[in-house]
Design an enzyme around this catalytic site. Structure first.
Site, PDB file in Angstrom:
ATOM      1  N   CYS A 125      55.661  12.814  62.797  1.00 46.35           N
ATOM      2  CA  CYS A 125      54.286  13.036  62.335  1.00 46.35           C
ATOM      3  C   CYS A 125      54.078  12.533  60.903  1.00 46.35           C
ATOM      4  CB  CYS A 125      53.884  14.505  62.479  1.00 46.35           C
ATOM      5  SG  CYS A 125      54.882  15.684  61.559  1.00 46.35           S
ATOM      6  N   HIS A 192      53.667  20.264  60.362  1.00 41.78           N
ATOM      7  CA  HIS A 192      53.092  19.226  61.220  1.00 41.78           C
ATOM      8  C   HIS A 192      51.843  18.687  60.539  1.00 41.78           C
ATOM      9  CE1 HIS A 192      52.428  17.003  64.865  1.00 41.78           C
ATOM     10  NE2 HIS A 192      51.263  17.568  65.107  1.00 41.78           N
ATOM     11  N   HIS A 204      47.970  12.518  66.007  1.00 46.36           N
ATOM     12  CA  HIS A 204      49.184  13.206  65.564  1.00 46.36           C
ATOM     13  C   HIS A 204      50.339  12.855  66.484  1.00 46.36           C
ATOM     14  CE1 HIS A 204      49.390  16.732  68.523  1.00 46.36           C
ATOM     15  NE2 HIS A 204      48.329  16.052  68.900  1.00 46.36           N
TER      16      HIS A 204
END
Length: 250
Positions: A125, A192, A204
């Site tokens: 990510c 994240h 993402h």
């Protein structure tokens, strides 16, 4: 590493074409183990500030073997890729070797943003968020990180996001393209990141999944930690990263 003879050949050729930008390909010919530089004619109208390779030259180079890199020069510019260069690199999916100030600067190709295989620390990510901004014209640092770094007292995002030029925003109703959404899942710190791409959608890359678009709602909204905006966002051009998303649909 670039072979010294190849490097010198490319730099000499770039010098010979000044004040025009040079262009060409680095090709590994079939049955050989040393790459060659194949100069191409710059057919751009404004040769001092742009380059364009004809389809015929591209096909000739492709017929000779594997194209390893596209070469061009910035005799009147800086050692960084322009937005036009980034767009060309996106479509060609080739490494770019840029000659500037007598040196060759290597810019590895940036894979399409959607459909990437997850590999922590290499294609995750943070890589996606960094590459999105690289395509928009801003280079962030690469941070070494172990898997499950959030369990070892490391805080990848919050320790670095401000020094990379981002500021936190408080109103989630004013999201704009390029905003970075930090998400906290099963950890004490945000672990994240997603990038807002408009129309209530985010980009993402979650573990064990391909990078993808998702609706910014439900699970991701519930676990949002904070939202960050690049302070000088108006100086960037998000056209190229958004084009990468469009190419993934073709």
């Amino acid at each position: 590493m670039i072979n010294e003879n190849l490097k010198n050949e490319i730099c000499r050729y770039a010098k010979s074409t000044e004040p025009h930008e040079c262009c060409g390909f680095v090709v590994l010919k079939r049955g050989e183990n040393q790459p060659h530089f194949l100069p191409c004619e710059n057919v751009a109208e404004d040769k001092e500030n742009h380059f364009e390779i004809s389809p015929d030259d591209y096909l000739k180079s492709e017929e000779m073997g594997d194209i390893l890199a596209l070469v061009h020069s910035h005799p009147n510019g800086k050692p960084k890729l322009s937005q036009a260069d980034l767009q060309t690199q996106l479509y060609s999916q080739l490494d770019f070797w840029l000659v500037c100030d007598g040196k060759i600067h290597v810019f590895p190709k940036i894979p399409l943003l959607i459909g990437r295989e997850f590999e922590h620390g290499k294609m995750d990510c943070y890589t996606l968020y960094r590459d999105f901004y690289r395509l928009a014209g801003y280079e962030m640092a690469q941070y070494e990180r172990d898997d499950d770094w959030w369990e070892d007292g490391f805080n990848l995002y919050l320790d670095n996001i401000e020094k990379e030029g981002f500021a936190q925003i408080t109103d989630q109703h004013e999201l704009q393209v390029g905003d970075v959404i930090l998400i906290q899942v099963g950890a004490d710190v945000p672990n994240h990141a997603a990038i807002y791409i408009g129309d209530q959608m985010v980009l993402h890359h979650a573990p064990k999944r391909l990078s993808k678009r998702d609706l910014y709602d439900g699970y991701w909204l519930k676990h949002t930690h904070s939202i960050w905006r690049f302070k000088e966002w108006s100086k960037l051009d998000f056209t190229v990263p958004l084009n990468s998303l469009a190419l993934s649909l073709i």
